[in-house]
Enzyme design. Structure first.
Site, PDB file in Angstrom:
ATOM      1  N   TYR A 132     -28.016  27.996 -12.404  1.00  0.00           N
ATOM      2  CA  TYR A 132     -28.587  28.074 -11.061  1.00  0.00           C
ATOM      3  C   TYR A 132     -30.101  27.912 -11.155  1.00  0.00           C
ATOM      4  O   TYR A 132     -30.741  28.527 -12.021  1.00  0.00           O
ATOM      5  CB  TYR A 132     -28.263  29.433 -10.428  1.00  0.00           C
ATOM      6  CG  TYR A 132     -28.934  29.655  -9.086  1.00  0.00           C
ATOM      7  CD1 TYR A 132     -28.277  29.364  -7.904  1.00  0.00           C
ATOM      8  CD2 TYR A 132     -30.248  30.129  -9.011  1.00  0.00           C
ATOM      9  CE1 TYR A 132     -28.888  29.538  -6.674  1.00  0.00           C
ATOM     10  CE2 TYR A 132     -30.876  30.303  -7.791  1.00  0.00           C
ATOM     11  CZ  TYR A 132     -30.189  30.013  -6.625  1.00  0.00           C
ATOM     12  OH  TYR A 132     -30.806  30.178  -5.412  1.00  0.00           O
TER      13      TYR A 132
ATOM     14  N   GLU B 172     -32.678  24.199  -3.789  1.00  0.00           N
ATOM     15  CA  GLU B 172     -31.686  24.959  -4.552  1.00  0.00           C
ATOM     16  C   GLU B 172     -30.697  24.010  -5.223  1.00  0.00           C
ATOM     17  O   GLU B 172     -30.185  23.093  -4.575  1.00  0.00           O
ATOM     18  CB  GLU B 172     -30.932  25.921  -3.630  1.00  0.00           C
ATOM     19  CG  GLU B 172     -29.958  26.815  -4.379  1.00  0.00           C
ATOM     20  CD  GLU B 172     -29.152  27.709  -3.442  1.00  0.00           C
ATOM     21  OE1 GLU B 172     -28.356  27.184  -2.640  1.00  0.00           O
ATOM     22  OE2 GLU B 172     -29.334  28.941  -3.515  1.00  0.00           O
TER      23      GLU B 172
END
Ligand code: GDP
Ligand code: MN
Length: 386
Positions: free
Chosen positions: A109, A197
């Site tokens: 992530y 993101e």
């Protein structure tokens, strides 16, 4: 403003951030044509909506052969996807991203966001990619790595190496990771992003880093500097009432309650929402008509409030400073001529020309309830809708 995954990936590619090969399709036929151009027979069919959580909601399908792409495309196109980020009404899928299947070894992530506490951009990274990052932060906060970038110095390679070491990334990918963060930072700054993101950022079987998902949000106030980004706007994904409000220079955010609020000034609008809650109901919107509202803007604002089917009553709360109360009253009177005012209306006007405004409203034949204070107004509108 948010953009679609396929648009974000195209933008990534221009910043040398690795993404899978693929393209956007508006029909099952187009999906098949794109699949035929891809090197691997395994393809991924991905719903393009402005919301995450598509995977679990059935919006991401892995086609083991090119032939499977058409049925998957038919299944997803036109579907209403409901994910934790769409709200209960869901979002209709109008386009798909068809891309090459990736050989996933590991899911990471990475995100960049504005950090108001430090006035800087912060890099957030975790080895726990592919999951809800909020849940990771809740259950295992030690697995979230934060790195604040000094806005004057900009991103430094040592910061990337530090993050990579904390994540214990394999040595083959550290160099790629350090470059990737640098490119993301450059994109963020150059395009006035507010959020980037990548979840998941994957490590492939042959140790390559690839952004498998991409989410980018931009600062609306800076869009005038970026016509290329502004062009990516997809009005289908935005609330039609919010779009209309923006066209008329109104600061409007739709909410779920039943009391429509028309207020001048963001601070007063926030307190009005609070006081409505305190009086036992919920606001249907945030609406700041601004400091220089004209009769026309007020009329537009009124129309937007009444076009929301959830609105069961309207509370006008104006503190006349630059906006004179009589102007607001004029707007209300004009609006009442145009629209069918079939819900209770409570008006509280205070400040410049408040008396003239009250006289104007009293002389008109509009059915309304006059309130003297904010608290009085909130109680009256809540009583009127319940
Ligand atoms: P989101 O659920 O809206 O965040 O959509 P994502 O783009 O993150 O996709 C959801 C999940 O689908 C990812 O976490 C991956 O596990 C899986 N996925 C996406 N692309 C591929 C692929 O090329 N191959 C494989 N095997 N899985 C994929
Ligand atoms: Mn994702």
């Amino acid at each position: 403003m948010n953009i679609h995954e396929y648009q974000a990936k195209a933008l990534f590619a221009t910043y040398k951030i690795p993404v899978p090969k693929g393209n956007v399709a508006f029909s099952a036929d187009e999906a098949a044509t794109i699949a035929a151009t891809l090197e691997s027979a395994v393809c991924v069919v991905k719903a393009q909506i402005h919301a995450g959580g598509r995977g679990k909601a059935g919006g991401v399908k892995l086609a083991k052969t090119r032939d499977e792409v058409i049925p998957f495309a038919n299944e997803i196109l036109g579907k209403i996807l409901v994910t934790p980020q769409t709200g209960p009404e869901g979002k209709e899928v109008r386009k798909l991203l068809i891309e090459e299947g990736a050989d996933i070894q590991n899911e990471l992530y990475v995100s960049l966001v504005d950090d108001r506490a430090t006035g800087s951009i912060v890099i957030i990274a975790s080895t726990e990619g592919g999951m809800e990052i909020e849940e990771v932060a809740e259950a295992t906060p030690e697995k979230i790595i934060r790195c604040v970038v000094d806005p004057v110095l900009g991103y430094q390679a040592y910061q990337g190496r530090s993050v990579a070491f904390q994540m214990a990334l394999p040595k083959e990918v550290i160099g790629q990771f350090v470059k990737l963060l640098g490119n993301l930072y450059r994109l963020f700054v150059e395009k006035n992003a507010t959020q980037i993101e990548i979840n998941p950022l994957i490590i492939t079987g042959d140790n390559r880093l690839i952004a498998l998902d991409a989410k980018v949000g931009f600062d609306d106030s800076a869009l005038f500097k970026h016509p290329d980004i502004n062009e990516l706007r997809d009005l289908d994904e935005e609330d039609p009432l919010e779009t209309r409000a923006a066209q008329h220079g109104l600061n409007y955010v739709k909410l779920d309650g039943k009391i429509g609020c028309m207020v001048n000034g963001a601070g007063l609008a926030m307190s009005t929402m609070d006081v409505i809650k305190l009086a036992g109901s919920e606001p249907a919107n945030f609406l700041d008509v601004g400091g220089g509202a004209s009769k026309e803007t007020v009329q537009q604002a009124f129309q937007i409030l009444l076009d929301d089917p959830n609105v069961k009553g309207v509370f006008v709360n104006i503190f006349g400073g630059i906006v004179r109360c009589d102007r607001i009253a004029g707007g209300i009177i004009e609006a009442a001529k145009e629209v069918d005012l079939n819900v209770p209306l409570v008006v509280r006007l205070e400040g410049t020309n408040a008396k003239e405004a009250k006289d104007m409203l009293a002389a008109s034949d509009i059915k309304l309830i006059v309130a003297d204070t904010l608290w009085d107004g909130a109680q009256k509108i809540v009583a009127a809708v319940t």
